[in-house]
Design a protein around this motif. Structure first.
Motif, mmCIF file in Angstrom:
data_model
loop_
_atom_site.group_PDB
_atom_site.id
_atom_site.type_symbol
_atom_site.label_atom_id
_atom_site.label_comp_id
_atom_site.label_asym_id
_atom_site.label_seq_id
_atom_site.Cartn_x
_atom_site.Cartn_y
_atom_site.Cartn_z
ATOM 1 N N ARG A 1 36.412 60.697 -101.613
ATOM 2 C CA ARG A 1 37.319 59.607 -101.235
ATOM 3 C C ARG A 1 38.454 60.108 -100.341
ATOM 4 N NH1 ARG A 1 36.539 59.089 -106.751
ATOM 5 N NH2 ARG A 1 35.230 57.334 -107.412
ATOM 6 N N THR B 1 39.066 58.635 -96.607
ATOM 7 C CA THR B 1 40.307 57.945 -96.266
ATOM 8 C C THR B 1 41.028 58.658 -95.130
ATOM 9 O OG1 THR B 1 40.493 57.311 -98.604
ATOM 10 C CG2 THR B 1 42.389 56.912 -97.210
ATOM 11 N N ASN C 1 39.353 57.941 -91.874
ATOM 12 C CA ASN C 1 39.685 56.593 -91.419
ATOM 13 C C ASN C 1 40.980 56.576 -90.620
ATOM 14 O OD1 ASN C 1 37.633 54.821 -92.167
ATOM 15 N ND2 ASN C 1 38.374 54.644 -94.262
ATOM 16 N N GLY D 1 41.821 52.033 -94.849
ATOM 17 C CA GLY D 1 41.018 52.664 -95.897
ATOM 18 C C GLY D 1 41.787 52.940 -97.162
ATOM 19 N N GLY D 2 43.055 52.539 -97.212
ATOM 20 C CA GLY D 2 43.869 52.827 -98.386
ATOM 21 C C GLY D 2 43.435 52.082 -99.636
#
Length: 289
Positions: free
Chosen positions: A16, A20, A23, A202-203
Motif C-alpha cells: 500500500r 500510494t 500515485n 490515492g490517500g
C-alpha cells in the motif's frame, strides 16, 4: 540526501505504501524526492549489506549503489520500502522476543549510505495476528517459528527499544497497524516529506479496501467540499469503519497450536499496555490515531 526506509513489519503493508507513493510520484519528483521500487533496490542492497556486514560503505560503493537504484539526478529524498529490511519472516521471533535483529538491521541500513541522513518508518501490530500471518509466510511450521518462545512473553516495547538504539538518534516513526486505515494519509505524507495539507491522490486506498466500493462512495460523499482538521477527519473515518467495514477485513480467525481465547486476550492486553510506553520512548515519533 536523505534516505527513507519504510521497513514493515511483515504483514502490515501489502504494497500500500508503494502504491500510494507512486500515485504521487510526479509531485514528489518536483520536490526532488524519488521512490525506489523494491525490484530496483532489492538485490543491490542485499548484496551490499552482506558484504559490509554492518560496516560503513565507502564513498565509491555509495556511488555505485546510487547509480544502480536511482533514476533521477541528485535527489534530496530517496524512499525505499520493504519488510525484507528487517530480515526474513522466519526471524521475526527469537529467544530475545520480537524482531531480535531489528536494531542491528537498522544500524546496518544507516551504513549503506553513511554520507546521507536516514529515517525509519515502521508499523507494529498485535503479536496475535502477526504470528498468524508470519506463520503463513514461514510455511506453517509453528514450532520452528516460535523456537520454544512463550507467546505470552512477546513485547513490542523491547523490540522498539532495539530499533531506537539501532537508529542512533535518527528519525524513527512508529504507528499501530490496526490504526493504519484512519491515519494512512498522514503516514504517507510523513514518509514522502509532504506538507500536512497536501492533496494526496490515492490517500483513500486503505479505506477503499476496508469499506468496499459502496462504503467508499459514502465516505467520499461525507468528505465532499469539506476541509476537516486531522482529528475530525480521523473521527469521520472511524465512524465509517464502524458502520461499513467489510466483515472479512476486520475479523481474523486465530487457530494456533495450544492457544486458547485466554492466550489471545492476554497477548492483546499486553500489546495495548505497551503502546503508551512505546510512544514515550526517547527517539521514537509515534503516530496516535
Amino acid at each position: 540526501m536523505q534516505m527513507v526506509y519504510h521497513i514493515g513489519v511483515h504483514g502490515t503493508d501489502g504494497d500500500r505504501m508503494l502504491k500510494t507513493l507512486l500515485n504521487n510520484r510526479g509531485r514528489l519528483l518536483r520536490d526532488r524526492t524519488e521512490v525506489v521500487t523494491p525490484n530496483r533496490h532489492r538485490g543491490v542492497f542485499e548484496e551490499a549489506l552482506a558484504a559490509l556486514n554492518g560496516g560503513p560503505a565507502t564513498p565509491e560503493m555509495e556511488q555505485i549503489m546510487q547509480d544502480a537504484v536511482l533514476d533521477s539526478d541528485d535527489p534530496l529524498r530517496v524512499i525505499c520500502t520493504s519488510p525484507g529490511f528487517l530480515g526474513v519472516p522466519s526471524r521475526a521471533i527469537g529467544p530475545e522476543g520480537l524482531y531480535p535483529q531489528a536494531g542491528a538491521r537498522i544500524a546496518a541500513l544507516t551504513n549503506l549510505f553513511p554520507s546521507a541522513g536516514a529515517e525509519f518508518f515502521v508499523a507494529i501490530r498485535n503479536p496475535v495476528t502477526l504470528i498468524a500471518d508470519v506463520l503463513d509466510l514461514h510455511g506453517g511450521d509453528y514450532a520452528s517459528l516460535m523456537g520454544g518462545v512463550d507467546p505470552l512473553s512477546l513485547s513490542w516495547l523491547t523490540a522498539v527499544q532495539r530499533m531506537a538504539a539501532g537508529a542512533q538518534g535518527r528519525r524513527l516513526v512508529v504507528w499501530c497497524h490496526e490504526d493504519a486505515p484512519i491515519i494512512w494519509p498522514d503516514v504517507v505524507r510523513l514518509v514522502g516529506g509532504l506538507p500536512p495539507s497536501e492533496p494526496l491522490p490515492g490517500g483513500l486506498l486503505y479505506m477503499h479496501e476496508m469499506l468496499g466500493d459502496q462504503g467508499l462512495r459514502e465516505l467520499r460523499g461525507a468528505l465532499a467540499g469539506r476541509e476537516l482538521p486531522v482529528s475530525q477527519r480521523r473521527d469521520l473515518y472511524a465512524e465509517h469503519l464502524q458502520r461499513n467495514a467489510l466483515p472479512h477485513m476486520v475479523e481474523q480467525d486465530i487457530a494456533l497450536p495450544g492457544w486458547t481465547q485466554e492466550t489471545v486476550d492476554q497477548i492483546t492486553a499486553r500489546y495495548y499496555q505497551d503502546i503508551p510506553q512505546i510512544a514515550a520512548l526517547p527517539g521514537v515519533e509515534f503516530i496516535l490515531a
